[in-house]
Write an enzyme that holds these catalytic residues in place. Structure first.
Site, PDB file in Angstrom:
ATOM      1  N   HIS A 298     -20.892  -0.848 -29.958  1.00  0.00           N
ATOM      2  CA  HIS A 298     -22.089  -0.743 -30.792  1.00  0.00           C
ATOM      3  C   HIS A 298     -22.503  -2.121 -31.314  1.00  0.00           C
ATOM      4  CE1 HIS A 298     -24.752   1.442 -33.650  1.00  0.00           C
ATOM      5  NE2 HIS A 298     -24.529   0.374 -34.400  1.00  0.00           N
ATOM      6  N   GLU A 299     -21.542  -2.829 -31.869  1.00  0.00           N
ATOM      7  CA  GLU A 299     -21.856  -4.146 -32.434  1.00  0.00           C
ATOM      8  C   GLU A 299     -22.216  -5.149 -31.355  1.00  0.00           C
ATOM      9  OE1 GLU A 299     -22.589  -4.214 -35.449  1.00  0.00           O
ATOM     10  OE2 GLU A 299     -21.645  -2.292 -35.922  1.00  0.00           O
TER      11      GLU A 299
ATOM     12  N   HIS B  26     -25.810  -4.762 -30.685  1.00  0.00           N
ATOM     13  CA  HIS B  26     -26.611  -5.517 -31.665  1.00  0.00           C
ATOM     14  C   HIS B  26     -26.639  -6.997 -31.282  1.00  0.00           C
ATOM     15  CE1 HIS B  26     -27.559  -2.553 -34.724  1.00  0.00           C
ATOM     16  NE2 HIS B  26     -26.291  -2.203 -34.875  1.00  0.00           N
TER      17      HIS B  26
ATOM     18  N   GLU C 216     -31.145  -0.704 -33.766  1.00  0.00           N
ATOM     19  CA  GLU C 216     -30.226   0.431 -33.663  1.00  0.00           C
ATOM     20  C   GLU C 216     -30.347   1.123 -32.317  1.00  0.00           C
ATOM     21  OE1 GLU C 216     -26.938   2.162 -35.387  1.00  0.00           O
ATOM     22  OE2 GLU C 216     -28.057   0.388 -35.979  1.00  0.00           O
TER      23      GLU C 216
END
Length: 182
Positions: A97-98, A101, A127
């Protein structure tokens, strides 16, 4: 107005869907709770984020309680994740997830940095990119085929025989929780 109509439409679809899921036979997600030593998890996460585009020359990954990502400057992306030997999915999917980003931030053209066009479009776009990597790629059937043999090798123990189909089912189990990052 339009927002109320949208939420009414979503509610009409989601409430019955959630009720059906709540009464369905639960998927076996026990592989996610099998012991996976943190040193093996770190190796797995390093391999996965490298597949995503993480480069150790421009990126850094560290430990944290609540994962985050930040672009410090051109060519300097920092991501974090957390580790749990009894629920290894938190480290892997937090890192994916990070990293999503970080990929979004690092995709901004260096010539635009420090200008009004040199930042992320919106938190919604941000997101969407991180969730795409975490959920659409990371929890996808094709990636489960890549991931399962690495988990089996790096974790061993109860995970030594994990197969792609079982992993795919486990990481896509739906159940209510108050923990939004899981």
């Amino acid at each position: 107005g339009a927002g109320a109509a949208l939420f009414h439409e979503l509610k009409a679809e989601l409430v019955p869907l959630i009720a059906r899921i709540a009464t369905a036979t639960p998927v076996d997600d026990s592989p996610l709770y099998a012991r996976f030593p943190i040193d093996g998890q770190r190796r797995l996460v390093d391999e996965v984020v490298a597949m995503m585009g993480f480069t150790p020359e421009e990126w850094r990954i560290d430990d944290t309680v609540h994962p985050f990502a930040i672009l410090v400057g051109a060519g300097d992306v920092r991501i974090t994740t957390r580790w749990d030997e009894e629920f290894w999915a938190t480290g892997l999917y937090g890192a994916m997830h990070e990293c999503g980003h970080g990929l979004y931030e690092s995709g901004i053209a260096p010539s635009l940095l420090r200008t009004p066009l040199g930042s992320a479009e919106s938190l919604g776009m941000h997101e969407s990119q991180s969730r795409m990597w975490e959920n659409m790629v990371g929890r996808g059937r094709p990636f489960s085929g890549v991931l399962a043999p690495r988990v089996a090798e790096l974790a061993g123990g109860d995970l030594a025989g994990i197969e792609a189909g079982g992993l795919f089912a486990a990481v896509n189990r739906v159940k209510p929780t108050f923990i939004r990052v899981e």
